[in-house]
Write a protein that holds these residues in place. Structure first.
Motif, PDB file in Angstrom:
ATOM      1  N   VAL A 160       0.839  -1.197   0.000  1.00 43.94           N
ATOM      2  CA  VAL A 160       0.000   0.000   0.000  1.00 43.94           C
ATOM      3  C   VAL A 160       0.873   1.246   0.000  1.00 43.94           C
ATOM      4  N   ILE A 161       1.846   1.284   0.899  1.00 43.94           N
ATOM      5  CA  ILE A 161       2.733   2.445   1.010  1.00 43.94           C
ATOM      6  C   ILE A 161       3.509   2.643  -0.286  1.00 43.94           C
ATOM      7  N   ASP A 162       4.008   1.560  -0.840  1.00 44.75           N
ATOM      8  CA  ASP A 162       4.800   1.665  -2.065  1.00 44.75           C
ATOM      9  C   ASP A 162       3.946   2.149  -3.238  1.00 44.75           C
ATOM     10  N   THR A 163       2.686   1.737  -3.280  1.00 48.29           N
ATOM     11  CA  THR A 163       1.791   2.199  -4.344  1.00 48.29           C
ATOM     12  C   THR A 163       1.523   3.693  -4.212  1.00 48.29           C
ATOM     13  N   VAL A 164       1.388   4.180  -2.979  1.00 48.19           N
ATOM     14  CA  VAL A 164       1.206   5.618  -2.755  1.00 48.19           C
ATOM     15  C   VAL A 164       2.425   6.392  -3.241  1.00 48.19           C
ATOM     16  N   VAL A 165       3.619   5.866  -2.961  1.00 48.02           N
ATOM     17  CA  VAL A 165       4.856   6.494  -3.442  1.00 48.02           C
ATOM     18  C   VAL A 165       4.865   6.539  -4.962  1.00 48.02           C
ATOM     19  N   LEU A 166       4.505   5.418  -5.603  1.00 52.91           N
ATOM     20  CA  LEU A 166       4.459   5.346  -7.067  1.00 52.91           C
ATOM     21  C   LEU A 166       3.480   6.366  -7.641  1.00 52.91           C
ATOM     22  N   TYR A 201      10.967   3.211 -10.933  1.00 50.50           N
ATOM     23  CA  TYR A 201      12.289   3.022 -10.315  1.00 50.50           C
ATOM     24  C   TYR A 201      12.314   3.565  -8.892  1.00 50.50           C
ATOM     25  N   VAL A 202      11.640   4.688  -8.649  1.00 53.40           N
ATOM     26  CA  VAL A 202      11.559   5.236  -7.291  1.00 53.40           C
ATOM     27  C   VAL A 202      10.835   4.252  -6.370  1.00 53.40           C
ATOM     28  N   ALA A 203       9.696   3.712  -6.842  1.00 49.18           N
ATOM     29  CA  ALA A 203       8.919   2.766  -6.034  1.00 49.18           C
ATOM     30  C   ALA A 203       9.711   1.489  -5.758  1.00 49.18           C
ATOM     31  N   LEU A 204      10.455   1.005  -6.760  1.00 52.57           N
ATOM     32  CA  LEU A 204      11.276  -0.193  -6.560  1.00 52.57           C
ATOM     33  C   LEU A 204      12.361   0.069  -5.517  1.00 52.57           C
ATOM     34  N   GLY A 205      13.005   1.228  -5.587  1.00 49.30           N
ATOM     35  CA  GLY A 205      14.046   1.563  -4.618  1.00 49.30           C
ATOM     36  C   GLY A 205      13.522   1.591  -3.194  1.00 49.30           C
TER      37      GLY A 205
END
Length: 444
Positions: A160-166, A201-205
């Motif tokens: 969830v958090i990573d999707t928000v970042v993306l 790439y930001v979300a993957l990092g």
């Protein structure tokens, strides 16, 4: 982990996945909305090329689903070391696959688009988008491998958090690169592709940093890089190939639909893209529940609790329908009030033209909720070859009917969209028939 068949247990597994599975939908929708404000040509083109790139993303996601199912199965058997080895085998294969897909987009997309598109404007703008978007395939494929791990062990909260970042990164960069804001160059549709690539790439990092400091996954020996395990990779590929083929067949038929709709004219393609934006939003719960049912069914099969499979299938389908209608009815009943704040008045005539199709979308969402859940239960049970046969049969029927509607003198956009209801009814009927057979449990 310990999972049950209660609505609470299903919700606990599914809600983070629902939000996390929105990643590609969020990217595609954000690109479409910003290009809507730029020009009708850009908006029409992104409808076509985004449908193609979602197929690209689905290939990587399909192979990760094989890894996810195996990880959930190993977790059900309480074999944590094998969970970690399965994860890394998924990563290794995704990297090889990303290279192959990148080469196809570089050297083969031109010829594919040329064979499908009549409009020069749509053709060249689609290639312009893909030129910057194709570099994101590496981040996308590694990202879905990480998601497969946390989904398979039923700990999907960080997704969830990573999707928000993306999503946040993509919105900012779309605004900057499409229109040339904040000192960035104005790149138009190519800027949308670059924004989405950088966002992945930001979300993957961010995800990799979280995994590095996550103490709970140490039992899976994530910090230890295992050797290339050919046997394990073959098992993942063997399980995944039918899933990938199903993704290509399903999304490929959608891509085929967009290519045929273009025969109604560029305006019809733009109207279809309006409906696609609504569909992308409203299908998010269903795809999240589908991924959750993969984990739940695979877990119960691994535990030997096959009697729980049909229980969890029906409960998940009812939950999926409820959440989908809760989200969908306001958009379908009041599209003007809901979509105008997002899309504005600049091309309000497109929303007006889409009204009849929104009612068809309601029927699609209802049948989709049941058909997709039972079909993905089949996949979670490991019956991927049978699922591929079912989906291919339904997709052939779908494409044949769409072709007849588009090429006939009486066909129109509303009737063409209605064909998808037939597709999901057929999928539900075939999948339900399988689970009703007394013999299906004897396979395990």
């Amino acid at each position: 982990m310990e999972l049950g068949t209660s609505y609470r247990s299903i919700w606990k597994v599914s809600i983070p996945i629902i939000i996390g599975s929105a990643a590609q939908n969020v990217v595609a929708m954000t690109d479409s909305v910003f290009l809507y404000y730029r020009s009708e040509d850009d908006f029409a083109a992104i409808g076509f090329v985004a449908a193609f790139y979602i197929i690209v993303a689905a290939v990587g996601f399909g192979f990760s689903r094989g890894g996810q199912i195996m990880i959930a199965h190993c977790a059900g058997q309480d074999r944590p070391e094998l969970v970690g080895r399965t994860f890394y085998s998924t990563v290794y294969f995704e990297l090889v696959l990303a290279i192959a897909v990148f080469l196809f987009m570089t050297y083969g997309a031109y010829w594919l688009f040329a064979s499908l598109v009549d409009s020069d404007i749509i053709f060249y703008k689609s290639l312009e988008y893909l030129e910057t978007r194709k570099w994101g395939v590496f981040a996308s494929y590694l990202g879905v491998a990480c998601i497969a791990l946390y989904t398979g062990i039923a700990r999907p909260v960080f997704i969830v958090i990573d999707t928000v970042v993306l999503a946040a990164t993509n919105i900012f960069l779309d605004h900057a690169l499409i229109f040339g804001n904040y000192g960035f160059p104005e790149m138009g549709i190519a800027g949308a592709g670059l924004a989405s690539t950088i966002s992945e790439y930001v979300a993957l990092g961010v995800f990799l940093v979280y995994m590095l400091f996550d103490r709970k996954n140490r039992i899976y020996r994530i910090g230890k890089l295992p050797d290339w395990d050919r046997k394990l990779i073959r098992e993942i590929v063997g399980l995944s190939v039918p899933i990938v083929a199903m993704s290509v067949v399903g999304l490929g038929s959608g891509f085929f639909f967009f290519g045929l709709v273009e025969n109604f004219g560029e305006r019809a393609l733009a109207v279809t893209n309006i409906v696609r934006i609504a569909y992308l939003i409203l299908s998010i719960p269903a795809w999240g529940f589908c991924t959750g049912i993969n984990t739940l069914v695979s877990y119960f099969v691994g535990k030997g609790q096959l009697y729980n499979v049909k229980i969890v299938l029906w409960k998940t389908a009812y939950m999926c329908l409820g959440v989908t209608l809760l989200m969908g009815l306001p958009i379908i009943l009041f599209p003007r009030e809901v979509l105008y704040p997002i899309l504005g008045d600049g091309r309000a005539y497109l929303i007006e033209a889409a009204y009849p199709v929104f009612w068809v979308l309601l029927g699609i969402l209802i049948t989709f909720s049941f058909g997709s859940i039972f079909f993905n239960g089949l996949i979670g049970a490991g019956q991927t070859k049978k699922a591929l046969i079912y989906q291919t049969s339904c997709a052939v029927l779908y494409m044949a009917l769409v072709f007849v509607v588009v090429r006939s003198g009486w066909g129109n956009l509303t009737i063409a969209w209605s064909v998808e209801i037939v597709y999901w009814v057929a999928m539900f009927g075939l999948s339900l028939r399988y689970f009703r057979r007394p013999r299906w449990q004897s396979r395990y």
